[in-house]
Motif scaffolding. Structure first.
Motif, PDB file in Angstrom:
ATOM      1  N   UNK A   1       0.865  -1.175   0.000  1.00 13.32           N
ATOM      2  CA  UNK A   1       0.000   0.000   0.000  1.00 13.32           C
ATOM      3  C   UNK A   1       0.902   1.226   0.000  1.00 13.32           C
ATOM      4  N   UNK A   2       0.681   2.112  -0.958  1.00 13.86           N
ATOM      5  CA  UNK A   2       1.619   3.209  -1.183  1.00 13.86           C
ATOM      6  C   UNK A   2       0.926   4.294  -1.990  1.00 13.86           C
ATOM      7  N   UNK A   3       1.374   5.520  -1.841  1.00 17.11           N
ATOM      8  CA  UNK A   3       0.865   6.587  -2.694  1.00 17.11           C
ATOM      9  C   UNK A   3       1.563   6.499  -4.056  1.00 17.11           C
ATOM     10  N   UNK A   4       1.338   7.458  -4.915  1.00 19.60           N
ATOM     11  CA  UNK A   4       1.930   7.405  -6.261  1.00 19.60           C
ATOM     12  C   UNK A   4       2.625   8.727  -6.565  1.00 19.60           C
ATOM     13  N   UNK A   5       3.208   9.326  -5.531  1.00 21.08           N
ATOM     14  CA  UNK A   5       3.961  10.554  -5.748  1.00 21.08           C
ATOM     15  C   UNK A   5       5.241  10.238  -6.514  1.00 21.08           C
ATOM     16  N   UNK A   6       5.876  11.266  -7.024  1.00 19.47           N
ATOM     17  CA  UNK A   6       7.157  11.078  -7.692  1.00 19.47           C
ATOM     18  C   UNK A   6       8.189  10.584  -6.675  1.00 19.47           C
ATOM     19  N   UNK A   7       9.233   9.942  -7.173  1.00 16.22           N
ATOM     20  CA  UNK A   7      10.311   9.504  -6.299  1.00 16.22           C
ATOM     21  C   UNK A   7      10.105   8.117  -5.741  1.00 16.22           C
TER      22      UNK A   7
ATOM     23  N   UNK B   1       7.317  -3.657  -7.128  1.00 11.40           N
ATOM     24  CA  UNK B   1       6.198  -4.556  -6.859  1.00 11.40           C
ATOM     25  C   UNK B   1       5.678  -5.177  -8.149  1.00 11.40           C
ATOM     26  N   UNK B   2       5.537  -4.362  -9.188  1.00 13.64           N
ATOM     27  CA  UNK B   2       5.080  -4.879 -10.483  1.00 13.64           C
ATOM     28  C   UNK B   2       6.039  -5.939 -10.993  1.00 13.64           C
ATOM     29  N   UNK B   3       7.321  -5.657 -10.900  1.00 11.05           N
ATOM     30  CA  UNK B   3       8.343  -6.572 -11.405  1.00 11.05           C
ATOM     31  C   UNK B   3       8.324  -7.903 -10.656  1.00 11.05           C
ATOM     32  N   UNK B   4       8.019  -7.850  -9.352  1.00 11.49           N
ATOM     33  CA  UNK B   4       8.028  -9.061  -8.524  1.00 11.49           C
ATOM     34  C   UNK B   4       6.669  -9.740  -8.438  1.00 11.49           C
ATOM     35  N   UNK B   5       5.651  -9.145  -9.034  1.00  9.12           N
ATOM     36  CA  UNK B   5       4.319  -9.746  -9.008  1.00  9.12           C
ATOM     37  C   UNK B   5       3.554  -9.515  -7.723  1.00  9.12           C
ATOM     38  N   UNK B   6       3.908  -8.458  -6.989  1.00 13.68           N
ATOM     39  CA  UNK B   6       3.203  -8.127  -5.748  1.00 13.68           C
ATOM     40  C   UNK B   6       2.026  -7.210  -6.074  1.00 13.68           C
ATOM     41  N   UNK B   7       0.801  -7.582  -5.757  1.00 16.58           N
ATOM     42  CA  UNK B   7      -0.337  -6.683  -5.971  1.00 16.58           C
ATOM     43  C   UNK B   7      -0.196  -5.440  -5.088  1.00 16.58           C
ATOM     44  N   UNK B   8      -0.637  -4.300  -5.600  1.00 21.86           N
ATOM     45  CA  UNK B   8      -0.504  -3.082  -4.806  1.00 21.86           C
ATOM     46  C   UNK B   8      -1.762  -2.234  -4.868  1.00 21.86           C
ATOM     47  N   UNK B   9      -1.928  -1.460  -3.797  1.00 21.81           N
ATOM     48  CA  UNK B   9      -3.053  -0.546  -3.636  1.00 21.81           C
ATOM     49  C   UNK B   9      -2.493   0.874  -3.591  1.00 21.81           C
ATOM     50  N   UNK B  10      -3.053   1.780  -4.385  1.00 20.50           N
ATOM     51  CA  UNK B  10      -2.627   3.170  -4.389  1.00 20.50           C
ATOM     52  C   UNK B  10      -3.481   3.971  -3.398  1.00 20.50           C
ATOM     53  N   UNK B  11      -2.829   4.676  -2.511  1.00 24.55           N
ATOM     54  CA  UNK B  11      -3.494   5.468  -1.480  1.00 24.55           C
ATOM     55  C   UNK B  11      -3.247   6.945  -1.809  1.00 24.55           C
ATOM     56  N   UNK B  12      -4.312   7.663  -2.131  1.00 23.49           N
ATOM     57  CA  UNK B  12      -4.178   9.031  -2.618  1.00 23.49           C
ATOM     58  C   UNK B  12      -4.715  10.043  -1.611  1.00 23.49           C
TER      59      UNK B  12
ATOM     60  N   UNK C   1       2.843  12.756 -15.233  1.00 24.48           N
ATOM     61  CA  UNK C   1       1.414  12.460 -15.161  1.00 24.48           C
ATOM     62  C   UNK C   1       1.117  11.123 -15.831  1.00 24.48           C
ATOM     63  N   UNK C   2       1.752  10.836 -16.954  1.00 23.49           N
ATOM     64  CA  UNK C   2       1.524   9.570 -17.647  1.00 23.49           C
ATOM     65  C   UNK C   2       1.980   8.382 -16.798  1.00 23.49           C
ATOM     66  N   UNK C   3       3.126   8.530 -16.114  1.00 17.54           N
ATOM     67  CA  UNK C   3       3.583   7.468 -15.219  1.00 17.54           C
ATOM     68  C   UNK C   3       2.590   7.259 -14.082  1.00 17.54           C
ATOM     69  N   UNK C   4       2.118   8.353 -13.510  1.00 20.63           N
ATOM     70  CA  UNK C   4       1.096   8.310 -12.461  1.00 20.63           C
ATOM     71  C   UNK C   4      -0.136   7.551 -12.942  1.00 20.63           C
ATOM     72  N   UNK C   5      -0.628   7.890 -14.105  1.00 17.23           N
ATOM     73  CA  UNK C   5      -1.839   7.249 -14.624  1.00 17.23           C
ATOM     74  C   UNK C   5      -1.603   5.769 -14.926  1.00 17.23           C
ATOM     75  N   UNK C   6      -0.439   5.441 -15.456  1.00 19.78           N
ATOM     76  CA  UNK C   6      -0.123   4.044 -15.780  1.00 19.78           C
ATOM     77  C   UNK C   6      -0.059   3.206 -14.507  1.00 19.78           C
ATOM     78  N   UNK C   7       0.582   3.725 -13.464  1.00 13.22           N
ATOM     79  CA  UNK C   7       0.688   2.954 -12.232  1.00 13.22           C
ATOM     80  C   UNK C   7      -0.662   2.823 -11.531  1.00 13.22           C
ATOM     81  N   UNK C   8      -1.509   3.829 -11.670  1.00 15.07           N
ATOM     82  CA  UNK C   8      -2.870   3.692 -11.139  1.00 15.07           C
ATOM     83  C   UNK C   8      -3.626   2.580 -11.855  1.00 15.07           C
ATOM     84  N   UNK C   9      -3.497   2.514 -13.174  1.00 14.45           N
ATOM     85  CA  UNK C   9      -4.232   1.495 -13.950  1.00 14.45           C
ATOM     86  C   UNK C   9      -3.850   0.084 -13.536  1.00 14.45           C
ATOM     87  N   UNK C  10      -2.617  -0.112 -13.113  1.00 17.25           N
ATOM     88  CA  UNK C  10      -2.134  -1.443 -12.770  1.00 17.25           C
ATOM     89  C   UNK C  10      -2.404  -1.815 -11.305  1.00 17.25           C
ATOM     90  N   UNK C  11      -2.896  -0.867 -10.521  1.00 19.19           N
ATOM     91  CA  UNK C  11      -3.201  -1.142  -9.111  1.00 19.19           C
ATOM     92  C   UNK C  11      -4.431  -2.030  -8.997  1.00 19.19           C
TER      93      UNK C  11
END
Length: 208
Positions: free
Chosen positions: A73-79, A88-99, A116-126
Motif C-alpha cells: 500500500x503506497x501513494x503514487x507521488x514522484x520519487x 512490486x510490479x516486477x516481482x508480481x506483488x499486488x498493490x493498492x494506491x493510497x491518494x 502524469x503519464x507514469x502516475x496514470x499508468x501505475x494507477x491502472x495497474x493497481x
C-alpha cells in the motif's frame, strides 16, 4: 489460480479489488507492506531500486515465496513511491494506491506530461485505489489521511528516508516516528547512497 472479486475493505472512494484465492489470504488476509519515502532522491537510482527490490523479495521469501500473499500500500507521488510500485510490479506483488485526493486532483502535483503519464499508468495497474471520501480543503489534510491510512493497515513499513527531521506532519520522518511509537516494524532504506537497509524481523502473515 482462480481469482474472486470482493469489495475493498478500505475507506473512502473504492474500486472492486481482485483477490487471489490462496489459502493464506482466505484464512488470514494478505501481509500488508506500507511504503513511504522522499519525492526528491539522489542520482544513484539503480542502487536504490536494487535495494528496494531486495527487501521486497526478502518479504516474499518470508511469506513462503508467495507474492500474491502480500499487498503493497503506497501513494503514487514522484520519487520513492513510484520506485516501490515498479519493484512490486516486477516481482508480481499486488498493490493498492493510497491518494490524498481524487486522481484528477493529485495529478495536479506533477509538473510534466511524462510524470502524469507514469502516475496514470501505475494507477491502472493497481488492484485498488483509495482516498478520502471527499477532497480535503487543505492538501495537508489529504497527506495526513494517507499517512494515517498506511499506519492503520501496514504490518511492516518500508521507508526510503534520509534520516533527517522532516518538514512537519505527514512527511516521511513523521510517518516513521509514528510507526515506531505504534510498534510497527520499519525497514529503513537510506535515501542517500549507498542505500543500505536496516534488517527487520519477519512477521506472521496478516494482522489483526
Amino acid at each position: 489460480t482462480a481469482l474472486s472479486t470482493q469489495r475493498s475493505r478500505y475507506r473512502g472512494f473504492q474500486i472492486s479489488m481482485p483477490t487471489n484465492d490462496r489459502e493464506a489470504i482466505a484464512t488470514n488476509g494478505p501481509f500488508v507492506v506500507g511504503g513511504v519515502g522522499h519525492r526528491v532522491l539522489d542520482s544513484h537510482l539503480v542502487e536504490l531500486e536494487a535495494e528496494i527490490r531486495n527487501e521486497l523479495q526478502s518479504i516474499i521469501d518470508d511469506q513462503g515465496a508467495c507474492a500474491d500473499c502480500i499487498r503493497l500500500i503506497v501513494s503514487v507521488a514522484e520519487g520513492a513511491d513510484r520506485i516501490l510500485i515498479a519493484a512490486a510490479i516486477d516481482l508480481g506483488i499486488p498493490y493498492v494506491c493510497v491518494l490524498p485526493c481524487t486522481p484528477a486532483c493529485f495529478a495536479e502535483d506533477f509538473p510534466t506530461v511524462e510524470s502524469v503519464e507514469t502516475f496514470q499508468r501505475q494507477l491502472r495497474l493497481a488492484i485498488d485505489i483509495v482516498g478520502p471520501a471527499e477532497d480535503p480543503a487543505d492538501r495537508l489534510d489529504g497527506y495526513l489521511w494517507v499517512s494515517q491510512y498506511l499506519l492503520d493497515h501496514a504490518d511492516v513499513l518500508i521507508a526510503i528516508w534520509d534520516g533527517e527531521d522532516g518538514n512537519g506532519k505527514a512527511g516521511t520522518a513523521d510517518t516513521v516516528e509514528t510507526a515506531i511509537r505504534r510498534n510497527i516494524p520499519v525497514i529503513w532504506i537510506s535515501a542517500d547512497a549507498p542505500h543500505e537497509a536496516v534488517p527487520y524481523e519477519p512477521l506472521a502473515i496478516g494482522r489483526e
